[in-house]
Structure formats: C-alpha cells, structure tokens
Scaffold this motif. Structure first.
Motif, PDB file in Angstrom:
ATOM      1  N   VAL A 260      17.894   5.543  15.505  1.00 16.06           N
ATOM      2  CA  VAL A 260      19.039   4.584  15.663  1.00 16.06           C
ATOM      3  C   VAL A 260      18.288   3.146  15.836  1.00 16.06           C
ATOM      4  O   VAL A 260      18.150   2.179  15.048  1.00 16.06           O
ATOM      5  N   LEU A 261      17.718   3.316  17.103  1.00 17.06           N
ATOM      6  CA  LEU A 261      16.731   2.267  17.246  1.00 17.06           C
ATOM      7  C   LEU A 261      15.513   1.721  16.272  1.00 17.06           C
ATOM      8  O   LEU A 261      15.075   0.615  15.931  1.00 17.06           O
ATOM      9  N   ASP A 262      14.886   2.885  15.607  1.00 18.79           N
ATOM     10  CA  ASP A 262      14.002   2.635  14.752  1.00 18.79           C
ATOM     11  C   ASP A 262      14.458   1.776  13.424  1.00 18.79           C
ATOM     12  O   ASP A 262      13.777   0.867  13.084  1.00 18.79           O
ATOM     13  N   LEU A 263      15.503   2.174  13.018  1.00 18.89           N
ATOM     14  CA  LEU A 263      16.059   1.541  11.918  1.00 18.89           C
ATOM     15  C   LEU A 263      17.073   0.306  12.072  1.00 18.89           C
ATOM     16  O   LEU A 263      16.852  -0.805  11.174  1.00 18.89           O
ATOM     17  N   MET A 264      17.078   0.077  13.374  1.00 19.86           N
ATOM     18  CA  MET A 264      17.748  -1.190  13.585  1.00 19.86           C
ATOM     19  C   MET A 264      16.840  -2.184  13.646  1.00 19.86           C
ATOM     20  O   MET A 264      17.233  -3.403  13.264  1.00 19.86           O
ATOM     21  N   GLU A 265      15.423  -2.101  13.691  1.00 20.19           N
ATOM     22  CA  GLU A 265      14.593  -3.113  13.785  1.00 20.19           C
ATOM     23  C   GLU A 265      14.655  -3.853  12.453  1.00 20.19           C
ATOM     24  O   GLU A 265      14.363  -4.901  12.321  1.00 20.19           O
ATOM     25  N   GLU A 266      14.880  -3.262  11.278  1.00 26.35           N
ATOM     26  CA  GLU A 266      15.094  -3.721  10.071  1.00 26.35           C
ATOM     27  C   GLU A 266      16.110  -4.778   9.944  1.00 26.35           C
ATOM     28  O   GLU A 266      16.338  -5.709   9.138  1.00 26.35           O
ATOM     29  N   PHE A 267      17.299  -4.721  10.707  1.00 22.38           N
ATOM     30  CA  PHE A 267      18.309  -5.499  10.641  1.00 22.38           C
ATOM     31  C   PHE A 267      18.698  -6.284  11.686  1.00 22.38           C
ATOM     32  O   PHE A 267      19.706  -7.028  11.787  1.00 22.38           O
ATOM     33  N   ARG A 268      17.926  -6.492  12.632  1.00 29.76           N
ATOM     34  CA  ARG A 268      18.279  -7.164  13.912  1.00 29.76           C
ATOM     35  C   ARG A 268      18.532  -8.800  13.465  1.00 29.76           C
ATOM     36  O   ARG A 268      19.236  -9.487  13.917  1.00 29.76           O
TER      37      ARG A 268
END
Length: 354
Positions: A260-268
């Motif tokens: 979840v934290l990995d994919l969050m990086e693209e959307f912060r």
C-alpha cells in the motif's frame, strides 16, 4: 430522501465514481431498512440514503454505532466500512470476503521479492513519485505572477526531475540489494521538493519542510491526508487480488501495509499535496486554526480534508487514451501491478498530466 444533516457528507453521487458516505460526529447510529441506509442522531434528526448511492462508508470518530444488519448488507454489496483514527490512518475496515480469494497473483507477488520484477516495480514507484513532485512544482510555477519566483520554482522542478535518471541506472536481480539506494535517491529528490514547497506556502504556517513527527499544522494535515489516501490505495490493492503487506520498495514489518505504501508514492502529490496546498490558498484561516490545544486536528477540519480528498478522487484525469476519475486510476494501477506480475504487460507508474 431527507436532507443530510451536517454530521454527514455524501461525496459524489455521479455514476462510475466512488460514492462515499462520510460520518463525522458522535452519537450517530447507522442502520439498514428496505434498501436504505438510515442515519439516526441523538437529537432526533434522521436521513435515509439509498444503498445503491454508496460504495464506501468512512467513520471519522468514535461513538458511532453500525448495525450488524447494515454490516452484512454492505459486505454482500461490496461496500467498505472504514474507521479512520485521529491521524487519518485506517485502523479497521470491513471488506467483502471475496477480496481475498485470489491465490496465483499473490504467489507471483511473493516471488517478485527475489527477482527482477520486484526491482522494476520499486523503481517505477520511485520514478512516479519524483515525476509527480516535479510536475506539481511546474503546475504551481505556472500560477505565479512574479517572474523571479516562477523561474526559481521551475528550476527546482527540473532539479527534482533529474533524479529520475539515477533511478533508471539502478540494476539488480533482487530488491533487497538496491532498496536503500532507491530510498536514498527518493530522499534526495524529496529534499529539493519540500524545500521548494516550504518557500511557496504562506509564512504564517512556519512549515519547516516534510517532517512526519513535526508539530506544525501543515505536517499534521499532510499526515492526515496521507492516511486518507492510504485507505483508497488499500482498497485498490485488495480489489486487484494483491497482498497489501508484501511490499517491495518498503521493507516488510509486522503490521505494515508495505505494498500500500509502495503504490501510494505515485499518488501523494496528485491527491494530497495538491489538495492541501490549494486549501491553504483558499482558506488559510481554517488551516491556521486546524489544531486543538492538545495538538490534534479539529473534527470539522478532518471532515473538510476527507471531503476535499474525496472530491479530488472523483475528478476526471487523463489516463492512457481517455479520462477516468482519479480513484479509478488508483484501481487501474493496482491491477496493472497484478498484470505485470502475471507477465501480461509492462508496468508504468501513474504520472499526472499537470
């Protein structure tokens, strides 16, 4: 349908978008009756919301009761019930059991930890974040009337973007051998990005740069906003048949939803940073008065942040050859991870077209 009381927000009732019922006050009871979510308050106020108009229920505070019947009906209809803590992090969620039925995709996900696919995914997450940081700075530069300030922001944007080449040069057969290098590159790009953001924000905020444990108001709002984003990404990861705890860029840790934290990086930047920076421009007084005496974010401000993020998630963005709500782009990226792991397509990070 009765008028919605101020304790509730129904964000987006448009077709093909995630419709979210936000409950923000103590003493509310949620029940199900004849196809409707019935919302009762101690004061006697009541409203009824069609079940078909809701995809997700967010509970922002304690003292809210949800009937077991509503929980059963919600689960059958694929409606998530998510409880957020005071920092915006999802501390509990009720999800349909079919979200966890997949097996093959998860096996391939675990294998990626020890092969090149894991490395390529981690690189993509970092590149996506860096490109969106640069893109947001360029977007902010366009809105500046002062030529000198505009040029300075644009120079910082170019400097941030230059770190992408360092990421591309990373090669390895296992993520474990290059994780720290990738995180180091990401951290250096972030220093430039947050230094620039600090110079853009109103001086009254006293923003020291991104410090997760800082007591300043903007860092606390960022923490809360990222917590809300985490709930969306977590949902997408589950729907894609992936294990939220088996990440690549973020190391495994007990209880940590690393993927979840990995994919969050693209959307912060597209979801949270852009939304909160805009809020400081349109309602600085609200932002400056966001905290209680004990340092917690005020209940009404938490509700405002959630509402603004939900609106942003329902905004159409350019994705591949068309336009989709940003929430749908998050889901498509999660499914893209799954397809990449299955060998069906290459993985490309989400980069906002600012």
């Amino acid at each position: 349908m009765a008028a919605v009381p101020h304790a509730l927000t129904i964000a987006s009732v448009e077709a093909k978008t995630l419709r979210t019922l936000i409950v923000k006050d103590y003493g509310i009871i949620l029940r199900f009756r004849k196809g409707l979510i019935v919302v009762d308050r101690k004061s006697g106020d009541k409203c009824k919301v069609p079940l078909s108009a809701v995809d997700q229920i967010l509970l922002l505070t304690g003292g809210i009761l949800v009937s077991s019947k509503l929980m059963r009906i919600a689960s059958r209809n694929g409606i998530e019930i998510v409880i957020l803590d005071s920092r915006g992090n999802p501390c509990a969620r009720l999800v349909p059991p079919y979200h966890t039925r997949t097996v093959m995709t998860k096996r391939l996900q675990y294998e990626a930890y020890n092969n090149e696919k894991g490395v390529e995914l981690a690189k993509a997450f970092v590149m996506g974040k860096i490109l969106n940081q640069s893109g947001l700075l360029k977007y902010l530069a366009r809105n500046r009337s002062n030529i000198e300030v505009k040029e300075r922001i644009y120079r910082d944007a170019i400097e941030v973007e230059s770190f992408v080449e360092l990421v591309r040069e990373v090669n390895a057969s296992r993520i474990e051998s290059v994780r720290m290098k990738l995180m180091g590159i990401e951290a250096e790009a972030a220093k430039v990005y947050w230094r620039c953001i600090a110079s853009i924000l109103p001086s009254e905020l006293n923003f020291p740069g991104r410090v997760q444990e800082s007591n300043d108001v903007f860092n606390k709002l960022l923490n809360y906003g990222y917590g809300v984003l985490k709930s969306y990404v977590w949902r997408a990861i589950l729907l894609a048949g992936l294990d939220p705890y088996a990440g690549l860029l973020h190391a495994d840790r007990s209880g940590r939803p690393s993927l979840v934290l990995d994919l969050m990086e693209e959307f912060r930047q597209p979801v949270v940073d852009r939304t909160l920076i805009a809020l400081t421009s349109t309602n600085l007084k609200l932002v400056l008065n966001s905290l209680e005496e004990d340092g917690r974010i005020k209940k009404e401000v938490r509700a405002r942040i959630v509402t603004e993020i939900v609106k942003r998630m329902n905004t159409n963005v350019r994705y591949e050859m068309g336009k989709v709500p940003l929430e749908r782009a998050v889901l498509r990226q999660a499914r893209r991870i799954a397809r990449y792991l299955r060998g069906q397509e290459n993985y490309r990070p989400y980069v906002e077209r600012w």
